[in-house]
Design a protein around this motif. Structure first.
Motif, PDB file in Angstrom:
ATOM      1  N   VAL A  77       0.829  -1.144   0.115  1.00 37.10           N
ATOM      2  CA  VAL A  77       0.100   0.018  -0.089  1.00 37.10           C
ATOM      3  C   VAL A  77       0.729   1.317  -0.074  1.00 37.10           C
ATOM      4  CG1 VAL A  77      -1.742   1.402   1.492  1.00 37.10           C
ATOM      5  CG2 VAL A  77      -2.007  -1.022   1.096  1.00 37.10           C
ATOM      6  N   GLN A  78       2.000   1.110   0.749  1.00 36.73           N
ATOM      7  CA  GLN A  78       2.920   2.343   0.855  1.00 36.73           C
ATOM      8  C   GLN A  78       3.597   2.557  -0.467  1.00 36.73           C
ATOM      9  OE1 GLN A  78       4.784   1.814   4.634  1.00 36.73           O
ATOM     10  NE2 GLN A  78       2.864   2.448   5.757  1.00 36.73           N
ATOM     11  N   THR A  80       4.491   3.563  -3.844  1.00 36.48           N
ATOM     12  CA  THR A  80       3.927   4.511  -4.750  1.00 36.48           C
ATOM     13  C   THR A  80       3.827   4.307  -6.121  1.00 36.48           C
ATOM     14  OG1 THR A  80       4.754   6.491  -3.400  1.00 36.48           O
ATOM     15  CG2 THR A  80       3.912   7.217  -5.608  1.00 36.48           C
ATOM     16  N   VAL A 168       0.148   8.318   3.004  1.00 35.56           N
ATOM     17  CA  VAL A 168       0.027   6.816   3.369  1.00 35.56           C
ATOM     18  C   VAL A 168       0.924   6.423   4.524  1.00 35.56           C
ATOM     19  CG1 VAL A 168      -1.065   6.368   1.352  1.00 35.56           C
ATOM     20  CG2 VAL A 168       1.286   5.997   1.721  1.00 35.56           C
ATOM     21  N   LEU A 189      -4.692   9.634  -4.950  1.00 37.91           N
ATOM     22  CA  LEU A 189      -4.297   8.232  -4.788  1.00 37.91           C
ATOM     23  C   LEU A 189      -5.007   7.155  -5.597  1.00 37.91           C
ATOM     24  CD1 LEU A 189      -4.292   8.595  -0.786  1.00 37.91           C
ATOM     25  CD2 LEU A 189      -2.381   9.098  -2.557  1.00 37.91           C
ATOM     26  N   ARG A 194      -4.779   2.432  -0.957  1.00 41.24           N
ATOM     27  CA  ARG A 194      -3.923   3.563  -0.632  1.00 41.24           C
ATOM     28  C   ARG A 194      -4.904   4.849   0.273  1.00 41.24           C
ATOM     29  NH1 ARG A 194       1.196   4.662  -2.041  1.00 41.24           N
ATOM     30  NH2 ARG A 194       0.804   6.726  -2.669  1.00 41.24           N
ATOM     31  N   LYS A 197      -5.861   3.505   3.502  1.00 46.16           N
ATOM     32  CA  LYS A 197      -4.611   3.672   4.351  1.00 46.16           C
ATOM     33  C   LYS A 197      -4.279   5.239   4.735  1.00 46.16           C
ATOM     34  CE  LYS A 197      -0.665   2.452   6.309  1.00 46.16           C
ATOM     35  NZ  LYS A 197      -0.699   1.810   7.812  1.00 46.16           N
TER      36      LYS A 197
END
Length: 388
Positions: A77-78, A80, A168, A189, A194, A197
């Motif tokens: 998720v983090q 990019t 995030v 996002l 994301r 999050k």
């Protein structure tokens, strides 16, 4: 006097305790760092070396596996996606001074929220842009962060407390702030994970009872002709956007992008004919039908289902750096020249939100409740209260 002392003490405390990640100071701008911590497995009754029976070992291995899976999901998720790097981060870095010059008006709903906070509150602005809301309430203390270093430099030059950080992965300690705001950020996002999050991070960084205000662009735009100037993406690519490729756009993809007013906040009343663009006329016809007919129309349904767009930003030639970011973007095909309008045209990625979409993202979160929701200036907005 008491308020000033309180604010000063919060400022001192902030300098020592606010950030969960170490920071590197470059000039007057702080950049958040990343570090890893060592975890210890403690075995009851053991000091030093010890042996584990098969059951205990199995439980620890299962715990480690679950923890590793959780960490991997969090890292995914983090990470990019390429579309955000190219069509959000790089764009705002390139247009920062011009963008900042158009961002000065405060939205009444956001202003009312900030004005309602108790004196001495610590407010965290995630995605602060040029910092137009930082310091809005003189009785509160503000800290801002944004992914764009050029925008953060503008904030720092104005004397604000700011740092470069990702929405995030906010670099603040859990429960540190009294309130947090995210104004026109989540729609940049590109995946649901994301966006969720980012909301979880906003909730995490405020104390129990703290409030979070979130605003996002809506599918239900009040000015239908504005949407006609956006370039729809063919479909939601989701995780496929994480990679070297760029998303496809609907045919005809090679058409010249038309100008939109640089300040969306003040452009809702403008109308402009684009008779030379057959695709644009078709989309305008669909949106016009939505005002006259019920939502059962297939055309209207298709228009409402479309949520992924490129929204152009026209950077005037006299504001573009000849040998800087704009020249590089033109060379790499990430921007186009529009000699007729005398501007470099950038595309910004947007995921516009349907009614109820923000609420659905929050629905599974057990540590916050929605205390208000509203539609304002073609934006969906919610206010959350942290409960745990």
């Amino acid at each position: 006097m008491f308020c000033n002392v309180l604010k000063a003490s919060r400022c001192y405390y902030l300098s020592r305790e606010a950030f969960r990640l170490p920071t590197v100071i470059i000039g007057s701008v702080s950049y958040s760092g990343i570090f890893s911590t060592m975890r210890e497995v403690k075995v009851k009754g053991a000091s030093g070396f010890c042996s584990l029976d098969s059951g205990e070992e199995s439980q620890i291995l299962q715990s480690e596996s679950a923890s590793d899976s959780h960490r991997q999901a969090s890292l995914n998720v983090q990470f990019t996606p390429e579309i955000e790097k190219k069509y959000v981060h790089h764009v705002y870095d390139a247009i920062a001074p011009h963008f900042s010059s158009t961002r000065f008006a405060k939205w009444p709903k956001v202003a009312n929220f900030l004005s309602s906070l108790p004196s001495g509150s610590l407010v965290l602005d995630a995605g602060c842009g040029n910092g137009k809301y930082l310091g809005f309430n003189p009785d509160c203390f503000f800290i801002g962060c944004d992914i764009s270093a050029p925008l953060i430099k503008i904030c720092a030059d104005r004397g604000h407390e700011v740092l470069v950080a990702d929405a995030v992965d906010l670099p603040y300690r859990t429960g540190f702030g009294d309130a947090a705001i995210s104004i026109a950020v989540l729609h940049h996002l590109s995946t649901e994970g994301r966006r969720k999050k980012a909301i979880e991070e906003l909730i995490r960084v405020v104390r129990k009872g703290g409030l979070v205000l979130i605003t996002v662009w809506a599918v239900e735009q009040e000015d239908k002709s504005l949407v006609a100037k956006w370039t729809p993406l063919t479909e939601k690519y989701g995780e496929e956007w994480i990679g070297p490729g760029s998303p496809h756009v609907r045919s005809p993809s090679s058409r010249t992008l038309q100008s939109i007013p640089e300040t969306e906040e003040s452009s809702l009343g403008e109308r402009k004919k684009e008779s030379d663009q057959s695709a644009t006329e078709s989309l305008q016809e669909k949106t016009s039908q939505s005002e006259s007919y019920s939502g059962t129309s297939c055309d209207v349904k298709d228009a409402n289902d479309q949520q992924e767009y490129f929204v152009p930003w026209h950077l005037p030639y006299h504001r573009a750096e000849v040998s800087g970011a704009s020249a590089c973007a033109l060379a790499n095909g990430l921007a186009k020249k529009d000699d007729k309008k005398g501007a470099v045209v950038y595309n910004r990625y947007y995921h516009v939100f349907n009614e109820g979409e923000l609420e659905r993202l929050v629905a599974g979160m057990k540590d916050a409740v929605i205390v208000d929701r509203f539609f304002d200036k073609s934006n969906w907005c919610i206010v959350l209260e942290k409960t745990l």
